[in-house]
Design an enzyme around this catalytic site. Structure first.
Site, PDB file in Angstrom:
ATOM      1  CG  ASN A 397      -1.955  -1.243   0.977  1.00 49.34           C
ATOM      2  OD1 ASN A 397      -2.631  -1.325  -0.044  1.00 49.34           O
ATOM      3  ND2 ASN A 397      -1.971  -2.178   1.912  1.00 49.34           N
ATOM      4  CB  SER A 398       0.488   4.609   1.513  1.00 51.44           C
ATOM      5  OG  SER A 398      -0.761   4.862   0.927  1.00 51.44           O
ATOM      6  CB  THR A 399       4.963   1.246   2.993  1.00 45.61           C
ATOM      7  OG1 THR A 399       4.693   0.033   2.287  1.00 45.61           O
ATOM      8  CG2 THR A 399       4.165   1.265   4.275  1.00 45.61           C
ATOM      9  CE1 TYR A 400       6.958   0.041  -5.406  1.00 48.58           C
ATOM     10  CE2 TYR A 400       5.235   1.503  -6.223  1.00 48.58           C
ATOM     11  CZ  TYR A 400       6.367   0.735  -6.448  1.00 48.58           C
ATOM     12  OH  TYR A 400       6.919   0.664  -7.702  1.00 48.58           O
TER      13      TYR A 400
END
Length: 593
Positions: A397-400
């Site tokens: 998710n947004s950690t990417y």
């Protein structure tokens, strides 16, 4: 162990592997019918016994987990993204996470239904197997040892002829109608009561040779293995058909082995012995854990035809058989890498490091399945909570976005001086998204459309090269350029998140130092007593439910640097904010931040 959530993919893999293997074996038997010995016809089925367990083996024991990167088994069907603001953004508080909901077909009911149907079938067949074992036990109790010294001498003569030295109990029982052999650790050869009064001594010799050949070939152990696999694969009728053919081929191979030890003039007598029993005995009560001399009328007919046309096997035929068997083995073994890759969606990272301390931090994870991974840079040591979960790959998710930003900079799509992107005019429910963005604001507000725009400009080929270069999780882009990192195909484990952050931090991959520093600056969160906390949260929201929460980052204390990754999962309230809260509590307890 198979869980209900894995039922559908595992079921499909089992069905595919078993059907493909059986099909290949049947085709080989048909096309090379005249070029195979009777024993090779039987031995080909062992390839099925080797193939059937493959889909059920945990992926960490599969040696091909990272092969064939082009393959994917993303079970998420067609999906659409729908941004939503589950939690209002307050820019001064980075722990308030923004979620992006994606739509997926909910396969939970189908997975659960398949799992319980499969378990029910396994349970029913297990009961039948236990009943079969009880029948064998009953036969053992009602078996009287042979007292006829002449027949005992004949039995020892047959053992000597087949070079068998093991202890075998031979007897007779009123519970059997046809000769049968059973016993995994203690072998019994049991014949019908008073059999010596209605068959000749020569017939008895043939029966002894046949049953002792089963013993010599370890067919009892094969029976148990077949029974276990048949229980597991009860849902595939092809497996039932294959095992039935395998048992017939085993009897034909056993007949051939006996005939090879006899003179040609005895072939007819041997066939008549089998016919004699087929005529005398009704088929024994089904006990698949034992070898029976007789079988169905169709099977007896097939065996008699084989005996009637039997010719001693030449060396050339044996060599051809061995070559075909080897080819078939290589061909069928070629499934293994595909099976391994098919299982990647639920795969785990194979993590091996000597400097690991495992610690139970479960009190921080109440209500969640989760893991915490901490790496102490100076001590070169990991601390891990929940070993299994720490290597389980899930959507980033947004950690990417940390690496999406780095790729945007490295590709020249954006620069440190000019990273602005014009708002496309679409009205998002998150106010902070509705306007032009630059890298700093996009990271701070977790603006998904900004990074999707970067990906579209970079293109999939270059993204794939980038992921391969930094070895990002499973490197699977098949979910589509807009969603591959949003509860889709791309997966990464907490351990890999920490390793990648460490490598990013020291720029191990040789990117431009300026770009690394730009990304580092964009993910700085706060300072506390001289220590700086940097990181990124991430929340996986599917069909409006928060199922996956991340917080990854590092703490620079001046004396040391600590890299961490926390992942939490449950059915609805897992999000990046909660993961961050857990992380900070642990870091505080450890005196790190």
């Amino acid at each position: 162990m198979i869980t209900s959530s894995q039922s559908l993919p595992v079921f499909l893999e089992c069905l595919l592997v078993s059907s493909f293997t059986i099909g290949v074996i049947l085709l080989l038997k048909k096309f090379f019918k005249k070029h195979l010995t009777a024993q090779t016809h039987y031995n080909l089925w062992f390839l099925l016994l080797l193939a059937l367990p493959l889909p059920l083996i945990p992926l960490q024991f599969m040696p091909f987990a990272d092969s064939l990167p082009f393959w994917n088994s993303n079970s998420s069907l067609h999906s659409q993204s729908a941004p939503s603001a589950e939690i209002p953004l307050r820019q001064k508080n980075w722990m308030e996470d923004i979620t992006v909901s994606v739509a997926r077909y909910d396969l939970t009911f189908l997975n659960n239904a398949l799992f319980y149907i499969w378990i029910s079938g396994v349970a029913i067949l297990t009961v039948f197997t236990l009943i079969a074992m009880l029948k064998i036990s009953k036969v053992k109790k009602h078996t009287n040892s042979l007292r006829n010294n002449r027949l005992l001498t004949l039995f020892e003569h047959c053992k000597h002829k087949l070079k068998i030295t093991g202890c075998i109990i031979v007897g007779e029982s009123s519970l059997v109608k046809t000769p049968m052999t059973f016993g995994l650790f203690k072998t019994y050869v049991v014949l019908p009561r008073h059999f010596d009064q209605w068959i000749s001594e020569k017939d008895i010799e043939y029966i002894f040779l046949h049953e002792l050949t089963h013993y010599k070939n370890k067919d009892f152990a094969v029976n148990y293995l077949m029974m276990i696999l048949q229980i597991l694969y009860w849902f595939n009728p092809l497996v039932w058909l294959a095992f039935r053919r395998m048992r017939l081929d085993r009897e034909i191979a056993c007949d051939a082995a006996v005939l090879n030890s006899l003179d040609e003039q005895a072939y007819m007598d041997y066939g008549n012995s089998i016919i004699h029993f087929a005529h005398k005995a009704s088929r024994a009560v089904t006990v698949d854990l034992a070898n029976h001399l007789n079988g169905s009328k169709k099977q007896i007919k097939t065996r008699i035809e084989k005996i009637a046309y039997f010719k001693p096997e030449s060396k050339r035929l044996r060599w051809k058989s061995a070559a075909i068997l080897l080819f078939a083995g290589i061909f069928i073994a070629g499934q293994a890498p595909f099976i391994s890759v098919m299982a990647r969606e639920n795969s785990s990272y194979n993590f091996k490091d000597e400097n690991i301390i495992y610690e139970d931090l479960g009190n921080y994870f109440a209500g969640f399945d989760g893991s915490f991974v901490l790496y102490d840079k100076d001590a070169d040591q990991y601390l891990i909570h929940n070993k299994n979960q720490s290597t389980l790959r899930v959507s980033p998710n947004s950690t990417y976005k940390i690496y999406s930003a780095l790729l945007g900079l490295e590709s020249g799509t954006i620069t440190d001086e000019n990273s602005s992107a014009k708002w496309n005019g679409l009205k998002y429910p998150i106010d902070s998204w509705n306007g032009d963005q630059d890298l700093t604001s996009a990271i701070r507000n977790s603006v998904t459309w900004y990074f999707q725009s970067l990906d579209k400009q970079v293109q999939p080929g270059r993204i794939q090269t980038f992921l391969d270069r930094i070895r990002y999780g499973n490197r699977d882009l098949s979910g589509g350029i807009e969603e591959y990192w949003l509860e889709s195909s791309l997966k990464i484990s907490p351990v890999e998140q920490v390793q990648l952050l460490k490598n990013f931090y020291v720029n191990q991959f040789g990117f431009k130092e300026k770009n690394i520093q730009t990304v580092k600056d964009s993910i700085k969160l706060e300072r506390n007593e001289g220590a700086i906390l940097s990181g990124k949260t991430g929340t996986g929201t599917v069909n409006g439910k928060n199922i996956n929460g991340w917080f990854i980052g590092y703490v620079e204390s001046g004396q040391d640097t600590y890299f961490f990754a926390t992942n939490i999962q449950n059915e609805n309230n897992s999000n990046g904010s909660k993961a961050a809260e857990i992380t900070l509590s642990i870091l505080k307890q450890k005196g790190i931040y």
